[in-house]
Design a protein around this motif. Structure first.
Motif, PDB file in Angstrom:
ATOM      1  N   GLU A 176       0.857  -1.186   0.000  1.00 29.80           N
ATOM      2  CA  GLU A 176       0.000   0.000   0.000  1.00 29.80           C
ATOM      3  C   GLU A 176       0.893   1.236   0.000  1.00 29.80           C
ATOM      4  O   GLU A 176       1.776   1.381   0.849  1.00 29.80           O
ATOM      5  N   ASP A 219       0.768   5.506  -0.238  1.00 36.34           N
ATOM      6  CA  ASP A 219      -0.105   6.668  -0.083  1.00 36.34           C
ATOM      7  C   ASP A 219       0.663   7.947  -0.369  1.00 36.34           C
ATOM      8  O   ASP A 219       1.795   8.114   0.098  1.00 36.34           O
ATOM      9  N   ALA A 262       1.444  11.566   0.544  1.00 38.88           N
ATOM     10  CA  ALA A 262       1.373  12.312   1.799  1.00 38.88           C
ATOM     11  C   ALA A 262       0.570  13.594   1.598  1.00 38.88           C
ATOM     12  O   ALA A 262       0.949  14.442   0.790  1.00 38.88           O
ATOM     13  N   LYS A 272       5.907  14.351  12.561  1.00 35.53           N
ATOM     14  CA  LYS A 272       5.904  12.903  12.300  1.00 35.53           C
ATOM     15  C   LYS A 272       7.293  12.288  12.435  1.00 35.53           C
ATOM     16  O   LYS A 272       7.424  11.076  12.644  1.00 35.53           O
ATOM     17  N   LYS A 329      -3.391  16.742  11.192  1.00 33.67           N
ATOM     18  CA  LYS A 329      -3.890  15.800  10.189  1.00 33.67           C
ATOM     19  C   LYS A 329      -5.343  16.101   9.835  1.00 33.67           C
ATOM     20  O   LYS A 329      -5.716  16.129   8.651  1.00 33.67           O
ATOM     21  N   SER A 339      -4.356   6.695  -2.625  1.00 27.03           N
ATOM     22  CA  SER A 339      -3.697   5.444  -2.229  1.00 27.03           C
ATOM     23  C   SER A 339      -3.710   4.447  -3.375  1.00 27.03           C
ATOM     24  O   SER A 339      -4.682   4.368  -4.143  1.00 27.03           O
ATOM     25  N   CYS A 399       8.763   4.109  -5.103  1.00 25.60           N
ATOM     26  CA  CYS A 399       8.118   5.251  -4.450  1.00 25.60           C
ATOM     27  C   CYS A 399       8.963   6.515  -4.600  1.00 25.60           C
ATOM     28  O   CYS A 399       8.430   7.609  -4.840  1.00 25.60           O
ATOM     29  N   GLU A 422       4.452   7.613  -0.064  1.00 26.68           N
ATOM     30  CA  GLU A 422       4.970   6.865   1.078  1.00 26.68           C
ATOM     31  C   GLU A 422       4.576   5.399   0.990  1.00 26.68           C
ATOM     32  O   GLU A 422       3.454   5.065   0.589  1.00 26.68           O
ATOM     33  N   HIS A 423       5.503   4.526   1.375  1.00 26.85           N
ATOM     34  CA  HIS A 423       5.203   3.102   1.466  1.00 26.85           C
ATOM     35  C   HIS A 423       4.559   2.851   2.822  1.00 26.85           C
ATOM     36  O   HIS A 423       5.232   2.788   3.838  1.00 26.85           O
ATOM     37  N   GLU A 424       3.240   2.724   2.825  1.00 23.40           N
ATOM     38  CA  GLU A 424       2.483   2.670   4.072  1.00 23.40           C
ATOM     39  C   GLU A 424       2.501   1.282   4.705  1.00 23.40           C
ATOM     40  O   GLU A 424       2.755   1.127   5.892  1.00 23.40           O
ATOM     41  N   HIS A 425       2.187   0.241   3.906  1.00 18.04           N
ATOM     42  CA  HIS A 425       2.117  -1.129   4.435  1.00 18.04           C
ATOM     43  C   HIS A 425       2.617  -2.129   3.402  1.00 18.04           C
ATOM     44  O   HIS A 425       2.482  -1.911   2.192  1.00 18.04           O
TER      45      HIS A 425
END
Length: 662
Positions: free
Chosen positions: A321, A323, A325, A382, A397, A452, A464, A476-479
């Motif tokens: 996943e 996303d 930012a 963050k 946020k 996403s 990314c 961003e590499h979320e998961h």
């Protein structure tokens, strides 16, 4: 400074420094600004002279894209005169004739902005938490009152403790479970809750329906010399805690009490108002900006919304996943999107994809100038590992999440629908470009929505980085999911875009499914969670978990607390014509003397769907519950888990064995 009170022509500032309480009085004349035809403004000035303290003409900008113009400034004698004078002018002079500025600002915020008084909190404040259940409030008793962490079983002992707490200086902050707690305490005690005068009602309760949601705002009260925080109506407190609120106080210049009850949009607007005022720009009251006429073909493109790549409702393995930012805020900043920069008078460049809108190249827009520091600060927070940075990041946020939607709101002080449309057009372009770049790197796209992307492939960090550099916004590499299941719609083979679950980075990740929803009973959440943890390895084991929970419900081996349903009602109890379960619960509350309004929540257990009463409130004695109602809830939640794995019907799987239904 943690509170400002108003008495006559004085503003009273309350602060605490090095443990010492300070009270400072300042003469304050609240101001209203009016724009319109010069002759009309002169007439208003003459006609209202006897009602005002002073008036004069000044030069101000009335929007970010305009040159300074002459406006009438009127100073009033006292804060308490402000609202009635504003409403008098509004009735006498309709909107097309005159425009009001700085007329809708909350009193403490207006004072701080216009008088350049920073309400940032320094040092520790004394706080007192008061919690009382709604049934006790309905019974008009303080029995069961929780003061800080101690609960009092008798009213007399609670009153003795309150008397001690409010003697001397007492608390600076009153954190209450709901506003009625204050009125009940004021009714029961013979001492003042304030540092001088006592309780003042600022606003009555109110219920509004917008964009399909019903929201209830409780009555608001002020206690002289103390900041009041109503925990039942403070979204930001629940999301970001007191440290998050402190950050927003320093960012907005809204004092603590006002920032606590403010909505996300109200907080965003406060940041914009403060920024505007520092740039010699006045903020309109009840702004209304009509949409510019467009061709039908342009309108169809403008209303397409954000990017969506619909997944098949299946299970996928080894999925990443990714996303963007703060994608929409970054689009506004990077593309210079602001009401005065979209389709400006000085540039003709058709920069907005699909729509052909121009964007100003000669000036930085007001919105990018305002949002830029928020994006920058949140990125810095963050990177830090402190409680304050975590809470401050959470607060910012929500501001960034809301700024896109608020840009398209009809009455946003600094919004325009063309900006809203332009942001989505850039979103579609960016997401398509990112998809194509990832595919060039060997990735297979599984799903994509708004900001996403879910995809399978190698060297995800490098990919990314490449996309981020090309687009100009960090991807961003979320998961990294070992597996992920996208949930289909009920009675359909089409996936629900924002509902999925899976195992990522060694833990379960869920979104949008039953266990994420506040209306889902705890028993159903627990069952669904256990099924998700088991289903990838063994669908048979997942079904066994479901069967175990069904058995426990039917055999009454369940904690009654786990059966409570919490739902928001959309009407006042007396306005319901047909009585559904939530309406019946609301009517029961009203009969017990508990004030319940549209937009508030009811908590109940389903007793028996076929007899009266069908529901019982969570605090009532429960003689029985409807087994089969809760069994059906379990089965429905189980289907969300099993259908992506090929189980077509849970009922048949339970009756005849799983293997026949895959």
């Amino acid at each position: 400074m943690f509170k400002i009170d108003f008495q006559g022509d004085k503003a009273i500032e309350w602060s605490r420094k090095n443990g010492e309480l300070f009270r400072e009085e300042r003469v304050y004349r609240p101001t209203i600004y009016i724009a319109g035809e010069n002759m009309l403004l002169k007439k208003i000035r003459a006609e209202t002279a006897s009602k005002t303290y002073a008036s004069q003409f000044e030069e101000w900008r009335t929007s970010p894209g305009k040159r300074p113009e002459k406006v009438l400034r009127i100073d009033l004698e006292r804060q308490e005169d402000f609202k009635s004078f504003r409403n008098y002018l509004r009735r006498k002079y309709p909107r097309p004739e005159i425009r009001f500025f700085h007329a809708g600002l909350s009193p403490q915020f207006k004072y701080c902005v216009e008088q350049s008084r920073n309400p940032e909190i320094e040092g520790e404040l004394k706080s007192l938490r008061l919690n009382l259940s709604r049934p006790r409030i309905g019974q008009r008793t303080l029995k069961g009152l929780k003061i800080n962490c101690e609960k009092y079983s008798s009213e007399s002992r609670a009153l003795e403790r309150l008397d001690r707490e409010f003697s001397g200086e007492g608390p600076d902050i009153l954190r209450i479970s709901r506003s009625q707690v204050l009125t009940l305490i004021d009714e029961k005690t013979d001492f003042s809750l304030g540092r001088g005068s006592s309780l003042e009602k600022l606003a009555g309760e109110n219920t509004v329906t917008a964009y399909g949601k019903t929201v209830h705002s409780p009555s608001r009260y002020s206690v002289f010399g103390r900041a009041v925080i109503d925990e039942s109506s403070s979204f930001m407190l629940s999301e970001a805690g007191m440290k998050g609120l402190y950050n927003l106080v320093s960012r907005t210049w809204k004092p603590l009490q006002e920032v606590a009850w403010a909505s996300i949009g109200n907080i965003l607007t406060a940041i914009e108002i403060r920024q505007a005022y520092s740039n010699n720009i006045l903020t309109p009251w009840k702004n209304w900006q009509p949409e510019t006429p467009k061709k039908a073909s342009t309108m169809r493109k403008a209303d397409r919304g954000g990017f969506i790549f619909n997944p098949r409702p299946e299970v996928y393995e080894d999925v990443h996943e990714m996303d963007f930012a703060s994608l929409f805020p970054n689009i506004m900043v990077n593309k210079n999107i602001s009401p005065e920069t979209i389709n400006c008078d000085c540039c003709d460049n058709s920069k907005v994809p699909e729509l052909g809108y121009s964007i100003c190249e000669k000036q930085t827009g007001f919105i990018p100038h305002t949002l830029g520091p928020i994006i920058h600060d949140r990125s810095n927070y963050k990177q830090k590992d402190t409680e304050y940075s975590e809470k401050a990041s959470a607060a910012l946020k929500w501001i960034l999440v809301s700024c896109f939607g608020y840009m398209g709101h009809a009455h946003a002080a600094y919004g325009a629908i063309e900006c809203h449309q332009a942001i989505q057009a850039f979103d579609r372009k960016i997401m398509v470009e990112a998809k194509e770049m990832l595919e060039e790197e060997g990735f297979e796209i599984k799903h994509g929505i708004i900001d996403s992307i879910w995809a399978s492939g190698e060297n995800v960090e490098e990919a990314c980085q490449k996309v981020s550099e090309e687009i100009g916004i960090e991807l961003e590499h979320e998961h990294h999911f070992d597996w992920i299941a996208f949930v289909p719609r009920k009675n359909s083979e089409i996936s629900t875009l924002n509902r999925y679950f899976g195992k990522a980075d060694g833990k379960m990740v869920t979104a949008g499914i039953g266990m994420e929803q506040s209306s889902t009973p705890e028993i159903v959440k627990k069952c669904q969670k256990e099924m998700i943890e088991a289903v990838y390895e063994s669908r048979e084991e997942a079904l066994e978990i479901l069967e175990e929970y069904i058995s426990r419900v039917r055999n009454r081996e369940i904690d009654l607390e786990d059966l409570i349903i919490e739902k928001k009602i959309t009407r006042n109890p007396e306005d319901y014509k047909s009585t559904n379960r939530s309406a019946e619960a609301a009517k029961r509350m009203k009969r017990k003397g508990i004030d319940i309004r549209a937009g508030q929540k009811v908590r109940y257990i389903v007793r028996d769907q076929n007899s009266r009463p069908r529901v019982l409130l969570d605090f009532e004695e429960i003689d029985r519950y409807d087994n089969e109602y809760y069994v059906e809830k379990l089965k429905s939640a189980a289907e969300s888990v099993l259908r992506p794995f090929g189980v077509k019907k849970v009922e048949k799987g339970l009756e005849k064995g799983l293997v026949n239904y895959i």
